[in-house]
Design an enzyme around this catalytic site. Structure first.
Site, PDB file in Angstrom:
ATOM      1  N   THR A 185      25.371  14.502  -3.092  1.00 10.37           N
ATOM      2  CA  THR A 185      24.613  14.832  -4.301  1.00 10.37           C
ATOM      3  C   THR A 185      24.627  16.342  -4.494  1.00 10.37           C
ATOM      4  OG1 THR A 185      22.456  15.250  -3.275  1.00 10.37           O
ATOM      5  CG2 THR A 185      23.030  12.942  -3.713  1.00 10.37           C
ATOM      6  N   GLY A 197      28.026  10.057  -7.813  1.00  9.41           N
ATOM      7  CA  GLY A 197      28.731  10.789  -8.862  1.00  9.41           C
ATOM      8  C   GLY A 197      30.206  10.973  -8.501  1.00  9.41           C
ATOM      9  N   LYS A 214      37.222  15.666 -15.835  1.00  3.67           N
ATOM     10  CA  LYS A 214      37.926  14.909 -14.791  1.00  3.67           C
ATOM     11  C   LYS A 214      38.383  13.523 -15.257  1.00  3.67           C
ATOM     12  CE  LYS A 214      36.142  17.196 -10.681  1.00  3.67           C
ATOM     13  NZ  LYS A 214      35.530  17.042  -9.367  1.00  3.67           N
ATOM     14  N   ASP A 265      40.053  15.690  -3.962  1.00  6.46           N
ATOM     15  CA  ASP A 265      38.721  15.908  -3.373  1.00  6.46           C
ATOM     16  C   ASP A 265      38.508  15.069  -2.106  1.00  6.46           C
ATOM     17  OD1 ASP A 265      37.615  17.840  -4.968  1.00  6.46           O
ATOM     18  OD2 ASP A 265      36.693  16.439  -6.363  1.00  6.46           O
TER      19      ASP A 265
HETATM   20  P1  NDP Z   1      27.713  14.482 -10.318  1.00 10.74           P
HETATM   21  O1  NDP Z   1      26.885  15.143 -11.354  1.00 10.74           O
HETATM   22  O2  NDP Z   1      28.858  13.616 -10.715  1.00 10.74           O
HETATM   23  O3  NDP Z   1      26.746  13.579  -9.355  1.00 10.74           O
HETATM   24  C1  NDP Z   1      25.544  14.116  -8.851  1.00 10.74           C
HETATM   25  C2  NDP Z   1      24.930  13.128  -7.861  1.00 10.74           C
HETATM   26  O4  NDP Z   1      23.764  13.749  -7.303  1.00 10.74           O
HETATM   27  C3  NDP Z   1      24.447  11.821  -8.492  1.00 10.74           C
HETATM   28  O5  NDP Z   1      24.609  10.769  -7.578  1.00 10.74           O
HETATM   29  C4  NDP Z   1      22.958  12.098  -8.742  1.00 10.74           C
HETATM   30  O6  NDP Z   1      22.170  10.929  -8.751  1.00 10.74           O
HETATM   31  C5  NDP Z   1      22.621  12.901  -7.510  1.00 10.74           C
HETATM   32  N1  NDP Z   1      21.425  13.725  -7.692  1.00 10.74           N
HETATM   33  C6  NDP Z   1      21.347  14.922  -8.325  1.00 10.74           C
HETATM   34  N2  NDP Z   1      20.094  15.397  -8.266  1.00 10.74           N
HETATM   35  C7  NDP Z   1      19.359  14.473  -7.572  1.00 10.74           C
HETATM   36  C8  NDP Z   1      18.006  14.395  -7.174  1.00 10.74           C
HETATM   37  N3  NDP Z   1      17.133  15.365  -7.454  1.00 10.74           N
HETATM   38  N4  NDP Z   1      17.606  13.302  -6.461  1.00 10.74           N
HETATM   39  C9  NDP Z   1      18.470  12.319  -6.137  1.00 10.74           C
HETATM   40  N5  NDP Z   1      19.784  12.334  -6.498  1.00 10.74           N
HETATM   41  C10 NDP Z   1      20.224  13.405  -7.208  1.00 10.74           C
HETATM   42  O7  NDP Z   1      28.208  15.674  -9.380  1.00 10.74           O
HETATM   43  P2  NDP Z   1      29.457  15.634  -8.370  1.00 10.74           P
HETATM   44  O8  NDP Z   1      29.452  14.332  -7.679  1.00 10.74           O
HETATM   45  O9  NDP Z   1      30.677  16.077  -9.061  1.00 10.74           O
HETATM   46  O10 NDP Z   1      29.068  16.810  -7.344  1.00 10.74           O
HETATM   47  C11 NDP Z   1      27.969  16.688  -6.468  1.00 10.74           C
HETATM   48  C12 NDP Z   1      27.929  17.948  -5.592  1.00 10.74           C
HETATM   49  O11 NDP Z   1      29.028  17.900  -4.692  1.00 10.74           O
HETATM   50  C13 NDP Z   1      28.096  19.243  -6.391  1.00 10.74           C
HETATM   51  O12 NDP Z   1      26.846  19.845  -6.574  1.00 10.74           O
HETATM   52  C14 NDP Z   1      28.959  20.124  -5.528  1.00 10.74           C
HETATM   53  O13 NDP Z   1      28.151  21.106  -4.922  1.00 10.74           O
HETATM   54  C15 NDP Z   1      29.490  19.196  -4.447  1.00 10.74           C
HETATM   55  N6  NDP Z   1      30.948  19.194  -4.432  1.00 10.74           N
HETATM   56  C16 NDP Z   1      31.562  19.858  -3.398  1.00 10.74           C
HETATM   57  C17 NDP Z   1      32.938  19.872  -3.298  1.00 10.74           C
HETATM   58  C18 NDP Z   1      33.573  20.597  -2.162  1.00 10.74           C
HETATM   59  O14 NDP Z   1      34.795  20.824  -2.217  1.00 10.74           O
HETATM   60  N7  NDP Z   1      32.833  20.940  -1.133  1.00 10.74           N
HETATM   61  C19 NDP Z   1      33.788  19.191  -4.285  1.00 10.74           C
HETATM   62  C20 NDP Z   1      33.034  18.493  -5.326  1.00 10.74           C
HETATM   63  C21 NDP Z   1      31.667  18.532  -5.381  1.00 10.74           C
HETATM   64  P3  NDP Z   1      21.922  10.082 -10.100  1.00 10.74           P
HETATM   65  O15 NDP Z   1      23.121   9.199 -10.267  1.00 10.74           O
HETATM   66  O16 NDP Z   1      20.677   9.356  -9.813  1.00 10.74           O
HETATM   67  O17 NDP Z   1      21.784  11.087 -11.217  1.00 10.74           O
END
Ligand code: NDP
Length: 283
Positions: free
Chosen positions: A199, A134, A73, A109
């Site tokens: 998340t 994220g 991305k 998005d």
């Molecule tokens: P990223 O990997 O960029 O970000 C993940 C985020 O989740 C970070 O803020 C991370 O925190 C947090 N996180 C993950 N695991 C944990 C945990 N156990 N405890 C606390 N925080 C956690 O992923 P994306 O932002 O790209 O995507 C996130 C989700 O959004 C995806 O899983 C997807 O399912 C969903 N999504 C849905 C879309 C839709 O069209 N409905 C479109 C895009 C995404 P940290 O910074 O601390 O690691």
């Protein structure tokens, strides 16, 4: 053979790694079939080291555009001819569009999310809590900021990522916002209107609850989860049990797909056909 018959289709698709679990192709193909569009969507596994070559090949084949997913991305930006407004603000591209021979990066998005949010509430003037910092949180928070929310709280585990998002919001939008470290079950402040899980917590196969103090989820709040698999997450179930209005992630997925198809073809497709397909997959 009559001239109006053609065996040539316009090409679109996506680049990502891994992509085996990405349902976009079946969702978009359902819309193409429903509207009898001469388009093909191809899911393509592209590793980071092959991104440039893959993009060159795609241009040579005259693609009308493509979606970009993890991990491309941000990396794709260096090869593009320009960026649309949302992609410029978010510094990330999830949809590339061919316009007059130039390939322009867009980010659909956040627009997809905002469109689905409109089904349950307006965002202007609202107090919002966002879990995550994220890519998805970035897209959703920037678009919400542009829509005129009153205040935004970003709750994130890693402070580095949280601060990066806060800086971006403060630099590029006028929204009032703060960052809160995520320690234990988060207590949603009184006066919050909209709570959004951005998340990956709850994503199958690890279908777990989002660490929130359930007693602070109140009737009248709108609670959203971006997770699509499964659509009805433990977080949404808990919010429903407290009388909140809930919104799943399927609407966002469908709407960002609709925006992409409109960019590539000019056709406004029926979102219900796409939602039905996604619900069949994750039933
Ligand atoms: P990223 O990997 O960029 O970000 C993940 C985020 O989740 C970070 O803020 C991370 O925190 C947090 N996180 C993950 N695991 C944990 C945990 N156990 N405890 C606390 N925080 C956690 O992923 P994306 O932002 O790209 O995507 C996130 C989700 O959004 C995806 O899983 C997807 O399912 C969903 N999504 C849905 C879309 C839709 O069209 N409905 C479109 C895009 C995404 P940290 O910074 O601390 O690691």
């Amino acid at each position: 053979m009559p001239k109006e018959i053609t065996f040539k289709k316009e090409l679109v698709g996506n680049f990502g790694y891994p992509v085996w679990d990405n349902p976009t192709e079946v969702m978009v193909e359902a819309a193409f079939a429903h509207h009898k569009m001469d388009f093909d969507y191809v899911t393509t596994e592209v590793r980071s080291e092959n991104l440039k070559a893959a993009f060159e090949g795609l241009k040579a084949m005259g693609y009308k555009g493509f979606n970009c997913t993890i991990p491309h991305k941000v990396a794709i930006i260096q090869y593009l001819d320009g960026l649309g407004e949302s992609a410029t603000l978010m510094e990330a591209v999830n949809c590339v569009v061919e316009r007059d021979g130039k390939y322009i990066g867009e980010n659909t998005d956040g627009k997809g999310f905002l469109e689905s949010l409109k089904e349950v509430t307006e965002s202007t003037g609202k107090n919002v809590v966002i879990f995550g910092a994220g890519g998805a949180a970035r897209a959703v928070s920037v678009e919400l900021a542009l829509s005129g929310v009153a205040h935004m709280i970003i709750v994130n585990r890693s402070q580095d990522r949280g601060k990066a998002l806060l800086n971006l919001l403060r630099k590029k939008t006028k929204v009032s916002c703060e960052l809160v470290p995520w320690l234990g079950d988060y207590e949603v402040p009184n006066g919050t209107d909209i709570v959004i899980n951005c998340t990956s917590i709850g994503l199958s196969p690890n279908v777990v609850r989002v660490p929130v103090d359930v007693e602070t989820l109140k009737e009248g709040m709108v609670v959203c989860d971006l997770i699509v698999n499964p659509p009805y997450t433990p977080f949404l179930k808990e919010a429903d049990s407290k009388g909140c209005t809930t919104l799943d992630g399927v609407g966002m997925l469908v709407n960002q797909g609709k925006v992409g198809i409109k960019y590539w073809s000019g056709v406004e497709v029926d979102g219900a056909v796409m939602r039905k397909k996604i619900e069949e997959i994750y039933k």
